[in-house]
Motif scaffolding. Sequence first.
Motif, PDB file in Angstrom:
ATOM      1  N   THR A 138      87.817  33.801 -50.672  1.00  0.00           N
ATOM      2  CA  THR A 138      86.720  33.702 -49.707  1.00  0.00           C
ATOM      3  C   THR A 138      87.138  32.867 -48.507  1.00  0.00           C
ATOM      4  O   THR A 138      86.878  33.237 -47.361  1.00  0.00           O
ATOM      5  CB  THR A 138      85.471  33.086 -50.374  1.00  0.00           C
ATOM      6  OG1 THR A 138      85.090  33.907 -51.479  1.00  0.00           O
ATOM      7  CG2 THR A 138      84.324  32.983 -49.397  1.00  0.00           C
ATOM      8  N   LEU A 139      87.817  31.754 -48.770  1.00  0.00           N
ATOM      9  CA  LEU A 139      88.274  30.902 -47.671  1.00  0.00           C
ATOM     10  C   LEU A 139      89.297  31.614 -46.797  1.00  0.00           C
ATOM     11  O   LEU A 139      89.253  31.520 -45.569  1.00  0.00           O
ATOM     12  CB  LEU A 139      88.856  29.596 -48.215  1.00  0.00           C
ATOM     13  CG  LEU A 139      87.857  28.629 -48.840  1.00  0.00           C
ATOM     14  CD1 LEU A 139      88.587  27.451 -49.481  1.00  0.00           C
ATOM     15  CD2 LEU A 139      86.853  28.153 -47.811  1.00  0.00           C
ATOM     16  N   GLN A 149      88.878  32.582 -42.928  1.00  0.00           N
ATOM     17  CA  GLN A 149      89.844  32.082 -41.949  1.00  0.00           C
ATOM     18  C   GLN A 149      90.471  33.217 -41.151  1.00  0.00           C
ATOM     19  O   GLN A 149      90.678  33.108 -39.953  1.00  0.00           O
ATOM     20  CB  GLN A 149      90.934  31.278 -42.670  1.00  0.00           C
ATOM     21  CG  GLN A 149      91.971  30.673 -41.758  1.00  0.00           C
ATOM     22  CD  GLN A 149      91.423  29.564 -40.885  1.00  0.00           C
ATOM     23  OE1 GLN A 149      90.518  28.857 -41.281  1.00  0.00           O
ATOM     24  NE2 GLN A 149      91.944  29.408 -39.705  1.00  0.00           N
TER      25      GLN A 149
END
Length: 156
Positions: A37-38, A42
Amino acid sequence: MPVLLACLFTLIWLGITGSWTLPNLLLGLLLSAVALTLVRFQLGTPQSVRRPGKIVALLVLFIVELIKSAWRVLVLVLQPRMQVKPGIIVYPLRVQSDFQIALLANLITLTPGTLTVDVTADRSHLIIHALDAADPEGIRADIESGFERRILEAFG
């Protein structure tokens, strides 16, 4: 594709921790989901879907470099007289995004014998500590033709 990556990351987690218990499996799945998810947040668009072969090539390069550098450090440490010349190297960056810089810095740090100390304020150079910096130009060339080139191919 994200489900396959989460499963792959979970297997890597289980292998690294050495614990194949249900709670550790669930923790690995949770960490994989958070990491994906990060990364997706990003990167914006999921670039990894467009270049899975390049990402695998980067992973293979990391594993090979990990083994080679671990061997070099082992040989250095086992010598009766450690003949090392530790030093700080300033590495000019070609990667530009925060994600690419962080990935390169972490790959360097995870490789035995090197440690990313800092990124300059203008994000143009990495400051790297090397256990054996007798050949700083060789170290720079290895990073440029190895990790940095593969990162640019996979995420550039």
